[in-house]
Design an enzyme around this catalytic site. Structure first.
Site, PDB file in Angstrom:
ATOM      1  N   HIS A   1     -27.981 -38.631 -32.027  1.00 17.82           N
ATOM      2  CA  HIS A   1     -27.990 -38.891 -30.585  1.00 17.82           C
ATOM      3  C   HIS A   1     -27.066 -37.949 -29.831  1.00 17.82           C
ATOM      4  O   HIS A   1     -26.206 -37.300 -30.416  1.00 17.82           O
ATOM      5  CB  HIS A   1     -27.635 -40.357 -30.274  1.00 17.82           C
ATOM      6  CG  HIS A   1     -26.254 -40.770 -30.685  1.00 17.82           C
ATOM      7  ND1 HIS A   1     -25.978 -41.434 -31.865  1.00 17.82           N
ATOM      8  CD2 HIS A   1     -25.046 -40.628 -30.069  1.00 17.82           C
ATOM      9  CE1 HIS A   1     -24.677 -41.679 -31.942  1.00 17.82           C
ATOM     10  NE2 HIS A   1     -24.083 -41.199 -30.872  1.00 17.82           N
TER      11      HIS A   1
ATOM     12  N   HIS B 170     -20.665 -36.345 -26.075  1.00 15.72           N
ATOM     13  CA  HIS B 170     -20.570 -35.934 -27.485  1.00 15.72           C
ATOM     14  C   HIS B 170     -21.962 -35.792 -28.094  1.00 15.72           C
ATOM     15  O   HIS B 170     -22.951 -36.225 -27.501  1.00 15.72           O
ATOM     16  CB  HIS B 170     -19.741 -36.944 -28.296  1.00 15.72           C
ATOM     17  CG  HIS B 170     -20.356 -38.312 -28.423  1.00 15.72           C
ATOM     18  ND1 HIS B 170     -20.137 -39.323 -27.513  1.00 15.72           N
ATOM     19  CD2 HIS B 170     -21.177 -38.847 -29.359  1.00 15.72           C
ATOM     20  CE1 HIS B 170     -20.790 -40.411 -27.889  1.00 15.72           C
ATOM     21  NE2 HIS B 170     -21.433 -40.150 -29.006  1.00 15.72           N
TER      22      HIS B 170
ATOM     23  N   GLU C 186     -19.468 -36.387 -33.220  1.00 16.79           N
ATOM     24  CA  GLU C 186     -19.460 -37.631 -33.984  1.00 16.79           C
ATOM     25  C   GLU C 186     -20.259 -37.412 -35.267  1.00 16.79           C
ATOM     26  O   GLU C 186     -21.323 -36.803 -35.239  1.00 16.79           O
ATOM     27  CB  GLU C 186     -20.097 -38.754 -33.140  1.00 16.79           C
ATOM     28  CG  GLU C 186     -20.161 -40.104 -33.837  1.00 16.79           C
ATOM     29  CD  GLU C 186     -20.821 -41.189 -32.959  1.00 16.79           C
ATOM     30  OE1 GLU C 186     -21.275 -40.878 -31.831  1.00 16.79           O
ATOM     31  OE2 GLU C 186     -20.898 -42.337 -33.433  1.00 16.79           O
TER      32      GLU C 186
HETATM   33 CO    CO Z   1     -22.135 -41.739 -30.261  1.00 19.71          CO
END
Ligand code: CO
Length: 138
Positions: free
Chosen positions: A8, A81, A130
């Site tokens: 994502h 992110h 991440e």
């Molecule tokens: Co995230």
């Protein structure tokens, strides 16, 4: 370590509800999850599905939310992110640490219910990154 799929893109927003309306009405998104609180990370989260990836809308939750400072600098919200999957979170942590990349905190359970950690943007070409264990696990 084997880099997995882009899971994502995290997008900070001052209002998840306004962002959901934007993704539905302006972007044509058809599959939008139910927003939920993630108190351990100080955010409220909602996933918008696209055919190959998700957008993770994140809104501050609580006064100590780590995205408050981001929203002060970016009042409209914005890209926050990117998140990549890996087969094994412990192996990935050792890999990045072995390359001098700063891991921010210990692995913890993320929005998809699998362990995650963040890498310092200064070690990632300016991109807060991440790393998430694939839902299928190691
Ligand atoms: Co995230």
């Amino acid at each position: 370590m084997k880099l997995g799929r882009l899971n994502h893109v995290g997008v900070a927003t001052p209002s998840i509800n306004a962002s959901i309306a934007h993704y539905r009405l302006t972007m044509g998104a058809e599959v939008v999850g139910e927003p939920f609180d993630l108190p351990a990370q100080g955010v409220r989260v909602c996933f918008v599905d696209t055919p190959n990836c998700q957008i993770e809308l994140i809104e501050p939750l609580g006064d100590a939310s780590p995205i408050r400072a981001f929203l002060e600098k970016n009042p409209l919200g914005g890209q926050h992110h990117v998140c990549f999957e890996v087969p094994d979170i412990r192996e990935a942590k050792a890999w990045f640490e072995g390359r001098g990349c700063r891991v921010l905190g210990e692995p913890r359970i993320g929005a998809h219910g699998t362990p995650i950690f963040f890498l310092h943007p200064k070690d990632m070409g300016g991109v807060l990154t991440e790393i998430m264990e694939s839902p299928s696990g190691p």
